[in-house]
Design a protein around this motif. Structure first.
Motif, PDB file in Angstrom:
ATOM      1  N   ILE A   1       0.855  -1.180   0.000  1.00 18.89           N
ATOM      2  CA  ILE A   1       0.000   0.000   0.000  1.00 18.89           C
ATOM      3  C   ILE A   1       0.892   1.231   0.000  1.00 18.89           C
ATOM      4  CG2 ILE A   1      -1.799   1.294   1.196  1.00 18.89           C
ATOM      5  CD1 ILE A   1      -2.602  -1.374   2.574  1.00 18.89           C
ATOM      6  N   VAL A   2       1.883   1.244   0.901  1.00 20.13           N
ATOM      7  CA  VAL A   2       2.726   2.423   1.087  1.00 20.13           C
ATOM      8  C   VAL A   2       4.209   2.055   1.043  1.00 20.13           C
ATOM      9  CG1 VAL A   2       3.344   4.284   2.679  1.00 20.13           C
ATOM     10  CG2 VAL A   2       0.965   3.527   2.533  1.00 20.13           C
ATOM     11  N   ASP A   3       4.967   2.859   0.330  1.00 21.06           N
ATOM     12  CA  ASP A   3       6.431   2.826   0.403  1.00 21.06           C
ATOM     13  C   ASP A   3       6.833   4.077   1.165  1.00 21.06           C
ATOM     14  OD1 ASP A   3       9.180   2.896   0.115  1.00 21.06           O
ATOM     15  OD2 ASP A   3       9.145   3.202  -2.053  1.00 21.06           O
ATOM     16  N   ARG A   4       7.295   3.910   2.392  1.00 24.59           N
ATOM     17  CA  ARG A   4       7.749   5.067   3.160  1.00 24.59           C
ATOM     18  C   ARG A   4       9.258   5.043   3.337  1.00 24.59           C
ATOM     19  NH1 ARG A   4       5.671   6.203   8.869  1.00 24.59           N
ATOM     20  NH2 ARG A   4       7.581   7.386   8.880  1.00 24.59           N
ATOM     21  N   SER A   5       9.932   4.335   2.400  1.00 24.87           N
ATOM     22  CA  SER A   5      11.394   4.211   2.475  1.00 24.87           C
ATOM     23  C   SER A   5      12.120   5.403   1.875  1.00 24.87           C
ATOM     24  CB  SER A   5      11.850   2.930   1.759  1.00 24.87           C
ATOM     25  OG  SER A   5      11.809   3.091   0.352  1.00 24.87           O
ATOM     26  N   GLY A   6      11.405   6.307   1.250  1.00 22.90           N
ATOM     27  CA  GLY A   6      12.073   7.412   0.574  1.00 22.90           C
ATOM     28  C   GLY A   6      12.885   6.930  -0.613  1.00 22.90           C
ATOM     29  N   GLY A   7      12.467   5.811  -1.204  1.00 22.20           N
ATOM     30  CA  GLY A   7      13.181   5.255  -2.341  1.00 22.20           C
ATOM     31  C   GLY A   7      14.413   4.457  -1.961  1.00 22.20           C
ATOM     32  N   GLU A   8      14.636   4.266  -0.666  1.00 21.78           N
ATOM     33  CA  GLU A   8      15.845   3.583  -0.187  1.00 21.78           C
ATOM     34  C   GLU A   8      15.720   2.066  -0.170  1.00 21.78           C
ATOM     35  OE1 GLU A   8      18.820   5.114   0.655  1.00 21.78           O
ATOM     36  OE2 GLU A   8      17.826   6.855  -0.227  1.00 21.78           O
ATOM     37  N   ALA A   9      14.504   1.530  -0.042  1.00 20.09           N
ATOM     38  CA  ALA A   9      14.343   0.074   0.009  1.00 20.09           C
ATOM     39  C   ALA A   9      14.616  -0.505  -1.374  1.00 20.09           C
ATOM     40  CB  ALA A   9      12.940  -0.286   0.481  1.00 20.09           C
ATOM     41  N   ALA A  10      15.523  -1.457  -1.441  1.00 21.46           N
ATOM     42  CA  ALA A  10      15.914  -2.064  -2.711  1.00 21.46           C
ATOM     43  C   ALA A  10      15.597  -3.558  -2.688  1.00 21.46           C
ATOM     44  CB  ALA A  10      17.402  -1.853  -2.959  1.00 21.46           C
ATOM     45  N   PHE A  11      15.080  -4.038  -3.802  1.00 24.80           N
ATOM     46  CA  PHE A  11      14.684  -5.442  -3.909  1.00 24.80           C
ATOM     47  C   PHE A  11      15.197  -6.006  -5.228  1.00 24.80           C
ATOM     48  CE2 PHE A  11      11.475  -3.105  -1.519  1.00 24.80           C
ATOM     49  CZ  PHE A  11      11.567  -3.758  -0.296  1.00 24.80           C
ATOM     50  N   ASP A  12      15.290  -7.333  -5.297  1.00 25.27           N
ATOM     51  CA  ASP A  12      15.725  -8.009  -6.517  1.00 25.27           C
ATOM     52  C   ASP A  12      14.563  -8.261  -7.474  1.00 25.27           C
ATOM     53  OD1 ASP A  12      18.349  -8.089  -5.605  1.00 25.27           O
ATOM     54  OD2 ASP A  12      18.088 -10.056  -4.657  1.00 25.27           O
TER      55      ASP A  12
ATOM     56  N   PRO B   1      10.661  -6.425  -9.110  1.00 26.51           N
ATOM     57  CA  PRO B   1       9.947  -5.151  -9.249  1.00 26.51           C
ATOM     58  C   PRO B   1       9.096  -4.862  -8.010  1.00 26.51           C
ATOM     59  CG  PRO B   1       9.694  -6.495 -11.231  1.00 26.51           C
ATOM     60  CD  PRO B   1      10.348  -7.364 -10.194  1.00 26.51           C
ATOM     61  N   PHE B   2       9.044  -3.592  -7.639  1.00 31.91           N
ATOM     62  CA  PHE B   2       8.318  -3.139  -6.447  1.00 31.91           C
ATOM     63  C   PHE B   2       7.222  -2.180  -6.904  1.00 31.91           C
ATOM     64  CE2 PHE B   2       8.721  -0.226  -2.489  1.00 31.91           C
ATOM     65  CZ  PHE B   2       7.619  -0.826  -1.897  1.00 31.91           C
ATOM     66  N   TYR B   3       5.980  -2.480  -6.510  1.00 37.65           N
ATOM     67  CA  TYR B   3       4.824  -1.690  -6.909  1.00 37.65           C
ATOM     68  C   TYR B   3       4.086  -1.153  -5.678  1.00 37.65           C
ATOM     69  CZ  TYR B   3       5.690  -3.918 -11.367  1.00 37.65           C
ATOM     70  OH  TYR B   3       6.295  -4.347 -12.515  1.00 37.65           O
ATOM     71  N   PRO B   4       4.529  -0.028  -5.132  1.00 37.53           N
ATOM     72  CA  PRO B   4       3.762   0.585  -4.041  1.00 37.53           C
ATOM     73  C   PRO B   4       2.608   1.391  -4.627  1.00 37.53           C
ATOM     74  CG  PRO B   4       5.741   1.865  -4.474  1.00 37.53           C
ATOM     75  CD  PRO B   4       5.777   0.670  -5.399  1.00 37.53           C
ATOM     76  N   LEU B   5       1.485   1.398  -3.921  1.00 38.80           N
ATOM     77  CA  LEU B   5       0.350   2.197  -4.361  1.00 38.80           C
ATOM     78  C   LEU B   5       0.643   3.677  -4.186  1.00 38.80           C
ATOM     79  CD1 LEU B   5      -2.492   2.086  -5.511  1.00 38.80           C
ATOM     80  CD2 LEU B   5      -3.357   1.824  -3.174  1.00 38.80           C
ATOM     81  N   VAL B   6       1.354   4.004  -3.093  1.00 37.74           N
ATOM     82  CA  VAL B   6       1.720   5.393  -2.825  1.00 37.74           C
ATOM     83  C   VAL B   6       3.090   5.424  -2.145  1.00 37.74           C
ATOM     84  CG1 VAL B   6       0.522   5.450  -0.591  1.00 37.74           C
ATOM     85  CG2 VAL B   6       0.870   7.557  -1.821  1.00 37.74           C
ATOM     86  N   ALA B   7       3.875   6.445  -2.461  1.00 36.78           N
ATOM     87  CA  ALA B   7       5.171   6.641  -1.814  1.00 36.78           C
ATOM     88  C   ALA B   7       5.087   7.898  -0.963  1.00 36.78           C
ATOM     89  CB  ALA B   7       6.278   6.776  -2.854  1.00 36.78           C
ATOM     90  N   LEU B   8       5.339   7.751   0.325  1.00 37.31           N
ATOM     91  CA  LEU B   8       5.311   8.883   1.252  1.00 37.31           C
ATOM     92  C   LEU B   8       6.680   9.021   1.886  1.00 37.31           C
ATOM     93  CD1 LEU B   8       1.905   8.136   2.984  1.00 37.31           C
ATOM     94  CD2 LEU B   8       2.356   9.768   1.160  1.00 37.31           C
ATOM     95  N   ASN B   9       7.133  10.238   1.992  1.00 37.58           N
ATOM     96  CA  ASN B   9       8.479  10.469   2.520  1.00 37.58           C
ATOM     97  C   ASN B   9       8.449  11.136   3.889  1.00 37.58           C
ATOM     98  OD1 ASN B   9       9.966   9.330   0.356  1.00 37.58           O
ATOM     99  ND2 ASN B   9       9.428  11.099  -0.878  1.00 37.58           N
ATOM    100  N   PHE B  10       7.738  10.530   4.825  1.00 41.48           N
ATOM    101  CA  PHE B  10       7.802  11.011   6.197  1.00 41.48           C
ATOM    102  C   PHE B  10       9.202  10.709   6.715  1.00 41.48           C
ATOM    103  CE2 PHE B  10       3.157   9.600   6.372  1.00 41.48           C
ATOM    104  CZ  PHE B  10       2.667  10.862   6.094  1.00 41.48           C
TER     105      PHE B  10
END
Length: 193
Positions: free
Chosen positions: A146-157, A159-168
């Motif tokens: 649902i949410v990627d709150r990693s600020g783009g830092e989370a890396a995976f091997d 594809p990553f499909y977050p519904l929304v990216a929040l940079n708290f």
């Protein structure tokens, strides 16, 4: 579903919280997304899951054999994504600190798996859950949240499909700003830090 529409869903059920929170990752934040509140309404959970599925390429959706999510936070959204895809939804548990399938859940060798999370902060839980899927004979072909709150830092091997990216912003133990440190800490998640 746009980012504003997703945030409106969080606000509608008082699931976007402010305060001083200790996240499952061990980091501190002034904001917390209480996905359990977001998902407590089955119609809302279904809308969110459908939007997550629609955000993935059609070719990828066609390859998915099973949906797997880590307990606790991923169970409801994983189930709803499974429903939206018409696939079985299984979950992993940590009875001894390491993810494993229980309750008779298992994968067939070579099963193509979509990993589903509620919120990704550092990606550590997701990577641990993916390792458990691989150990059980499956292959994770994508991660959705649902949410990627990693600020783009989370890396995976995969594809990553977050519904929304929040940079708290989040802070390590020695980095917490004085105004946040002055507030009482709440640990709202289901896992000990």
């Amino acid at each position: 579903m746009t980012e504003d529409e997703v945030l409106a869903e969080f606000r509608a059920c008082d699931a976007l919280l402010s305060g001083h929170f200790l996240l499952s990752s061990g980091r501190h934040s002034a904001n917390y997304l209480q996905c359990a509140r977001l998902l407590m309404n089955p119609e809302r959970a279904g809308r969110i899951a459908f939007a997550m599925v629609q955000a993935m390429p059609r070719e990828l959706r066609a390859r998915i054999d099973k949906v797997v999510s880590p307990a606790m936070g991923g169970i409801i959204i994983g189930h709803e994504v499974g429903r939206a895809l018409g696939r079985d939804a299984l979950f992993l548990e940590r009875p001894t600190g390491t993810f494993e399938f229980r309750r008779g859940f298992s994968l067939e060798p070579g099963d193509q798996v979509l990993m589903v999370e509620d919120v990704v902060t550092t990606g550590l839980s997701s990577r641990e859950a993916m390792a458990a899927v691989a150990a059980a004979g499956g292959e994770v072909i994508a991660l959705a949240s649902i949410v990627d709150r990693s600020g783009g830092e989370a890396a995976f091997d995969v594809p990553f499909y977050p519904l929304v990216a929040l940079n708290f912003p989040t802070y390590g133990e020695g980095e917490v700003p004085a105004d946040l440190a002055a507030m009482p800490v709440t640990k709202p998640g289901s896992r000990a830090a």
